[in-house]
Scaffold this active site. Structure first.
Site, PDB file in Angstrom:
ATOM      1  N   ASP A 290       2.449   0.629   2.343  1.00 54.60           N
ATOM      2  CA  ASP A 290       2.116  -0.547   1.550  1.00 54.60           C
ATOM      3  C   ASP A 290       1.648  -1.642   2.534  1.00 54.60           C
ATOM      4  OD1 ASP A 290       2.341  -2.538  -0.630  1.00 54.60           O
ATOM      5  OD2 ASP A 290       4.055  -3.232   0.548  1.00 54.60           O
TER       6      ASP A 290
ATOM      7  N   ASP B  23       1.284  -5.690   1.836  1.00 58.99           N
ATOM      8  CA  ASP B  23       1.964  -6.993   1.810  1.00 58.99           C
ATOM      9  C   ASP B  23       3.468  -6.836   1.939  1.00 58.99           C
ATOM     10  OD1 ASP B  23      -0.273  -8.862   1.252  1.00 58.99           O
ATOM     11  OD2 ASP B  23      -0.482  -7.625  -0.532  1.00 58.99           O
TER      12      ASP B  23
ATOM     13  N   SER C 165      -2.391  -0.462  -1.357  1.00 56.71           N
ATOM     14  CA  SER C 165      -1.951  -1.813  -1.694  1.00 56.71           C
ATOM     15  C   SER C 165      -2.377  -2.229  -3.091  1.00 56.71           C
ATOM     16  CB  SER C 165      -2.532  -2.793  -0.671  1.00 56.71           C
ATOM     17  OG  SER C 165      -2.277  -4.110  -1.075  1.00 56.71           O
ATOM     18  N   ALA C 166      -1.487  -2.980  -3.740  1.00 55.14           N
ATOM     19  CA  ALA C 166      -1.837  -3.596  -5.013  1.00 55.14           C
ATOM     20  C   ALA C 166      -2.519  -4.944  -4.763  1.00 55.14           C
ATOM     21  CB  ALA C 166      -0.585  -3.785  -5.850  1.00 55.14           C
TER      22      ALA C 166
ATOM     23  N   ASP D  37       7.935  -1.992   0.609  1.00 53.86           N
ATOM     24  CA  ASP D  37       8.943  -3.052   0.459  1.00 53.86           C
ATOM     25  C   ASP D  37       9.379  -3.193  -0.995  1.00 53.86           C
ATOM     26  OD1 ASP D  37       6.435  -4.449  -0.327  1.00 53.86           O
ATOM     27  OD2 ASP D  37       7.796  -6.161  -0.507  1.00 53.86           O
TER      28      ASP D  37
END
Ligand code: TMP
Ligand code: MG
Length: 361
Positions: A100, A102, A212-213, A301
């Site tokens: 991921d 962020d 990543s979103a 995370d």
């Protein structure tokens, strides 16, 4: 002045050093009950650190180990050991890393301020729209990490947030120039050890998929500006913008990825990139194909990040979770979900050590 208090089979030692750093040590021979952890805050000003020395958390806890006792939690050390043995046995040619972006590759706190996300750092040259997106963040971000909202309800909330946020970026007239300037001015930094990790994985020929979103165009710009170099083993799967001839954002490509639907996107979004990644060395052979890389090291995370490897028919997956905030309420679910949990905005150096221990030169 060291002070030891005994209670319920758990020894709790408070120790203050010259800088008045408080170390909290839990020593237990029974499974630790994290629900009883108190007074453990995760703000940058918090000086509390956990030191687990219960038998269930002893793997690799020597000085050079990847589980620094002050910041790592392992719920099932036997299972982790088995997984480590499997990864070591198969070698780097069978491994892929899925990370991921962020708050996993990037730091959660920077000089006492919240590190910005790829969405959050954007200033679209229109303060009214920046404020509107900021208000959305303040409302939805706590919900995103709330341990008490059901997954179904949270998924709806995240769809709402991403929908509104992307619409505001288009309506407010985002340009590619604004992206470059925003990244240059942003409070964003990679965790210590991320560059070492990328270098080590490149050296070992292990592909990295950043899933990543956030926003692909921003992540690429952050990599360019902060690392000043590119890695041939890294690919990005994220929300990608479409610009018109004047460099203005007009739409987003494909389906929206938000923090809770990474599982749905894992196959369709990542598969073509997996194939490209298989060729990063130019060595096109069977073991180079990422589809044939049957071991996964996953870094995230958010519990939803575990969905990043869905659809991959992996043999062994080691999952590493960074629990950055709200530790008291989330530790139980994180330690049950991830093989290793790093606390307190830890560095990536533990993961670097883990990879080095798996595949020494
Ligand atoms: P990640 O998948 O790389 O962690 O990126 C998703 C993060 O982006 C998620 O934690 C929430 C954050 N975000 C913002 O900061 N602002 C926004 O407008 C949106 C939609 C998400
Ligand atoms: Mg994240």
């Amino acid at each position: 002045m060291p002070h030891t208090k005994k209670g319920g089979g758990v020894f709790i030692r408070f120790q203050a050093n010259a800088q008045m750093t408080v170390r909290v040590q839990f020593t237990s021979t029974t499974p630790l009950r994290f629900a009883s952890i108190f007074n453990l805050r995760s703000s940058p000003f918090s000086t509390s650190r956990l030191l687990f020395s219960g038998r269930r958390n002893v793997i690799g806890m020597d000085k050079e180990g990847f589980l620094q006792p002050a910041e790592a939690v392992v719920a099932d050390s036997d299972l982790l050991k088995k997984k480590l043995d499997a990864l070591r046995f198969s070698g780097p040619q069978k491994l892929q890393v899925i990370a991921d972006f962020d708050a996993t590759l990037t730091r959660y706190w920077i000089d006492g301020c919240r590190g910005q996300t790829s969405h959050g750092l954007l200033k679209q040259g229109n303060p009214e729209y920046d404020t509107k997106r900021d208000e959305l963040y303040k409302y939805y971000h706590p919900l995103e990490y709330s341990p008490t909202i059901s997954i179904e309800e949270k998924t709806k909330l995240m769809e709402e947030w991403w929908g509104k946020s992307h619409s505001l970026l288009i309506e407010g007239g985002l340009t590619f120039d604004a992206i470059k300037q925003s990244v240059a001015a942003a409070t964003i930094a990679f965790r210590e050890g991320v560059v070492e990790l990328f270098e080590l994985l490149e050296e070992k020929g292990v592909p990295v998929l950043i899933f990543s979103a956030g926003l692909a165009d921003i992540i690429e710009e952050v990599l360019r500006q902060k690392l000043h170099r590119s890695f041939k083993n890294i690919r990005i799967v994220s929300n990608r913008m479409v610009f018109d001839d004047n460099g203005c954002l007009v739409s987003f490509k494909g389906k929206t990825i938000h923090s809770l639907n990474k599982n749905e996107h894992a196959l369709d979004m990542a598969a073509p990139l997996h194939d490209q990644l298989g060729d990063v060395d130019g060595a096109i052979n069977d073991s180079a194909s990422v589809r044939k890389r049957t071991n996964v090291l996953l870094l995230g995370d958010h519990i939803g990040d575990l969905g990043m490897s869905d659809g991959l028919n992996y043999d062994t997956r080691i999952s590493v979770g960074f629990l950055n905030d709200n530790i008291e309420n989330s530790l139980d679910s994180y330690r049950n979900a991830f093989d290793i949990v790093y606390l307190n905005d830890a560095s990536m150096l533990g993961v670097v050590k883990l990879v080095r221990q798996l595949f020494p030169v």
